[in-house]
Design a protein around this motif. Sequence first.
Motif, PDB file in Angstrom:
ATOM      1  N   ASN A 280       0.891  -1.203   0.123  1.00 36.27           N
ATOM      2  CA  ASN A 280      -0.012   0.283   0.112  1.00 36.27           C
ATOM      3  C   ASN A 280       0.866   0.955   0.057  1.00 36.27           C
ATOM      4  OD1 ASN A 280      -2.110   2.107   0.179  1.00 36.27           O
ATOM      5  ND2 ASN A 280      -3.151   0.677   2.075  1.00 36.27           N
ATOM      6  N   GLN A 282       1.078   5.270  -0.114  1.00 36.74           N
ATOM      7  CA  GLN A 282       0.305   6.480   0.102  1.00 36.74           C
ATOM      8  C   GLN A 282       1.363   7.049   0.209  1.00 36.74           C
ATOM      9  OE1 GLN A 282      -2.428   6.303   3.186  1.00 36.74           O
ATOM     10  NE2 GLN A 282      -3.176   4.405   2.601  1.00 36.74           N
ATOM     11  N   MET A 301      -1.683  -1.327  -3.937  1.00 38.00           N
ATOM     12  CA  MET A 301      -2.509  -0.011  -4.766  1.00 38.00           C
ATOM     13  C   MET A 301      -2.125   1.128  -4.637  1.00 38.00           C
ATOM     14  SD  MET A 301      -5.182   1.378  -3.672  1.00 38.00           S
ATOM     15  CE  MET A 301      -6.904   0.543  -3.561  1.00 38.00           C
ATOM     16  N   THR A 303      -1.697   5.480  -3.857  1.00 37.19           N
ATOM     17  CA  THR A 303      -2.742   6.577  -3.969  1.00 37.19           C
ATOM     18  C   THR A 303      -1.376   7.370  -3.606  1.00 37.19           C
ATOM     19  OG1 THR A 303      -2.220   6.301  -1.767  1.00 37.19           O
ATOM     20  CG2 THR A 303      -4.340   5.778  -2.790  1.00 37.19           C
ATOM     21  N   THR A 324      -8.049  -7.271  -7.778  1.00 34.06           N
ATOM     22  CA  THR A 324      -6.906  -6.953  -8.515  1.00 34.06           C
ATOM     23  C   THR A 324      -5.254  -6.417  -8.012  1.00 34.06           C
ATOM     24  OG1 THR A 324      -8.860  -5.236  -8.613  1.00 34.06           O
ATOM     25  CG2 THR A 324      -6.904  -4.210  -9.100  1.00 34.06           C
ATOM     26  N   TYR A 327      -3.726  -1.435  -8.818  1.00 34.20           N
ATOM     27  CA  TYR A 327      -4.866  -0.726  -8.064  1.00 34.20           C
ATOM     28  C   TYR A 327      -4.182   1.361  -8.482  1.00 34.20           C
ATOM     29  CZ  TYR A 327      -9.561   1.250  -7.702  1.00 34.20           C
ATOM     30  OH  TYR A 327     -11.179   1.802  -7.740  1.00 34.20           O
ATOM     31  N   LYS A 329      -5.152   4.514  -7.858  1.00 35.82           N
ATOM     32  CA  LYS A 329      -6.495   5.681  -6.658  1.00 35.82           C
ATOM     33  C   LYS A 329      -5.408   6.655  -6.545  1.00 35.82           C
ATOM     34  CE  LYS A 329     -10.043   4.665  -3.734  1.00 35.82           C
ATOM     35  NZ  LYS A 329     -11.392   5.284  -4.643  1.00 35.82           N
ATOM     36  N   PRO A 331      -6.955   9.697  -8.940  1.00 36.72           N
ATOM     37  CA  PRO A 331      -7.453  10.554  -9.870  1.00 36.72           C
ATOM     38  C   PRO A 331      -7.088  11.449 -10.260  1.00 36.72           C
ATOM     39  CG  PRO A 331      -9.263   9.581  -8.426  1.00 36.72           C
ATOM     40  CD  PRO A 331      -8.222   9.713  -7.395  1.00 36.72           C
ATOM     41  N   THR A 334      -1.792  10.887 -12.050  1.00 40.93           N
ATOM     42  CA  THR A 334      -1.119   9.502 -11.372  1.00 40.93           C
ATOM     43  C   THR A 334      -0.194   9.461 -11.456  1.00 40.93           C
ATOM     44  OG1 THR A 334      -2.888   8.719 -12.833  1.00 40.93           O
ATOM     45  CG2 THR A 334      -2.221   6.551 -12.455  1.00 40.93           C
ATOM     46  N   GLU A 351      -8.250   5.123 -11.823  1.00 35.93           N
ATOM     47  CA  GLU A 351      -9.033   5.852 -11.751  1.00 35.93           C
ATOM     48  C   GLU A 351      -8.696   7.063 -12.235  1.00 35.93           C
ATOM     49  OE1 GLU A 351     -10.430   6.722  -7.667  1.00 35.93           O
ATOM     50  OE2 GLU A 351     -10.554   4.387  -7.673  1.00 35.93           O
ATOM     51  N   LYS A 372     -11.031   3.538 -15.604  1.00 30.54           N
ATOM     52  CA  LYS A 372     -12.160   4.203 -14.522  1.00 30.54           C
ATOM     53  C   LYS A 372     -12.085   5.888 -14.658  1.00 30.54           C
ATOM     54  CE  LYS A 372     -14.550   2.738 -10.783  1.00 30.54           C
ATOM     55  NZ  LYS A 372     -14.671   2.299  -9.247  1.00 30.54           N
ATOM     56  N   MET A 374     -13.615   8.871 -12.974  1.00 29.44           N
ATOM     57  CA  MET A 374     -14.109   9.450 -11.693  1.00 29.44           C
ATOM     58  C   MET A 374     -14.908  11.025 -12.277  1.00 29.44           C
ATOM     59  SD  MET A 374     -13.880   6.788  -9.908  1.00 29.44           S
ATOM     60  CE  MET A 374     -14.100   7.494  -8.291  1.00 29.44           C
TER      61      MET A 374
END
Length: 504
Positions: A280, A282, A301, A303, A324, A327, A329, A331, A334, A351, A372, A374
Motif C-alpha cells: 500500500n 500512500q 494499491m 495513492t 485487482t 490499483y 487510485k 484521479p 497518476t 482512476e 475507470k 471518476m
Amino acid sequence: MTRRSLILSLLLGLACFIVIGAYGEKNLPPRTISGSKYHEAIHKLQSFKVSLTRHDSIASEPPSSFSPSSSPSPSPLPLKGVNNPKVYLVTSYGADPTGNSDSTEALLAAIADAVKGTSEGYLMEGISDLGGAQINLEGGNYLISQPLQLPVSGVGNLMIHGGTIRASNNFPEDGYIIDLSTSSNENNGENGKNSPSSFYNYEYMTLKDLLLDSNFRGGGISIIKSLRISIDNCYITHFTTNGIFVQSGHETYIRNSFLGQHITAGGDKNERNFSGTGINLQGNDNAVTDVVVFSAAIGIMVTGQANTFSGVHCYNKATGFGGTGIYLKLPGLTQTRIVNSYMDYTSIVAEDPVQLHISSSFFLGNANIVLKSMNGVVNGVSIVDNMFSGSNSGVEIVQLDQSNSPFNQIDQVIVDRNVVRGMNSKATVAKMSMQGNGTSWNVDFNNILLFPNLIKNVQYSLSSTGSTFPNHALRNVSENRIVIETNEAVTANVFVTVDQSMTS
C-alpha cells in the motif's frame, strides 16, 4: 660465532641464487611457472635451505623429504565473541532464536541500544547518522507480542537483517511487525534526535533478509514519513491489513521480495476469500522492482504520485473473483510507470489516469487494463508493446469503465502495438482497407478503436483501376466510421488510417 653466521648467510644466498638460476634456466620453460616441476623445484629448494641453516653442520646431508609441519603456522582466527560495537546481536539481549518464548523485550532492547549509539554526524536536517549500525537476528526465529518500534525518531543509517520474526496470538490486530513510525514515548533532544525541524522520521533504514509472519494479526512493515528506505529480500506473509504500508515521505525501494496473505502457488480453493493488500503506497517517488504478490485481494494499491514498478508479478486474487493486481487510485495525477511486469489473472485499474505508462508487460488469463472514469479525465496515457493472452471470452485488453461518468476530457492517449491472443484488441490507432466498385466506401472502426465516436485524424488513399481519374473526398467522420465518396463509379482499393491519440 659472528664470522660463522656471516659465512652461513653468504653460502645460503649463493645456494639460493644457484638453485633458482638452475631451475629457472634449465628445468622450466622461459617465463613459465607451472605443473609438477615447479612444486618439485620449490620442494628441493626448501629442503636445501633447511640443511644449510641446521645448527649441527653445514655439510649435513639434506633431508630426503620436506614435512608440511615445517611450514609457518597460520595466523590465529579472530577471537570468538569479540563484537563490533555497531553490530547488535539479539541473542546477547536474551532473544530466543528457537521461537519457543517471547523475544519482544530483547529485540526492543537491541533496537534501543542501536538508536542510542554514537552519531556519525547528520543525514537530512534533524536525522542523526548511526554510522551503519546493524541489528543482527543471527538467523533465528523470534516470537513477538507487540510491534518492533524505534523508541525515537530522527535517526538513520541503520539495518535490521538476517532472521524470522513471527507475531504471537496476542499481537495487536492493527499492528505491524516492524513499525517505522513515531513512538508516543519518544525521548526528545538527545544528540539532535527527534528534531522538530525535520520533516522526516527516519532516513536510510534497511530491512533485509527477513521473513515476517503476521499470523493473520495486522501487517508486516509500516513506514511513515520517512526517506530513502530499503526493503530487500523479504518474505512477508499471513497479513490481514497490508504486507507493506508506506505513508507520506518518499523514496522507499522495495525489491527482490515476496508477499502473500496465504502461502500458495496459485489455484487455491479459498482464493475468493483472500483479503488485505500486498503493498500500500500512500507516498511519492517509490519503486517496486522484482517483487511477487502471490495472494491478497489487491496486489499493490497506489495513492501517491511518481511511483515506478518493474518486474512485478501479481497473481493475487483473480479479477474474476473480485481481485485487482495494481490499483491506481489517483484521479487526475497518476504519474505511474509499469514496465516488464506480469499480471497473472489479475488486472490493472486506473482512476482518471493522467500520465500513466504501461509497456513490455504480460497479461495472462484475461487480465487487462481498466481505465475507470471518476470525472471523465484521461490524459497522457501510453499502453504499448504489451502481450495479452485470454480464453476467447470477449474480454477487451483495455476496458473503459464509465459507470460513474463518460470520458469527455481525452488527450494524448496512445494504445498501440500490443500483441493479442484470445482477447479483443483495442487501440487508439487503426488501419483498414476496402476493395469495391461504386461511388461510396464506408469504413467502420468501432471494433478496434478504444473510445466511442472519437477520431482526431484521418489519412486515406484511393487506388482505382481503369482509364478514368475520379475525384474523391472524405465526406464524413462520425461514430468511428469513415465515408469516402467518388464523383463516378469506379473499381478501387481504399486504405484508411485513423488516430484517436492526436492532441486536440
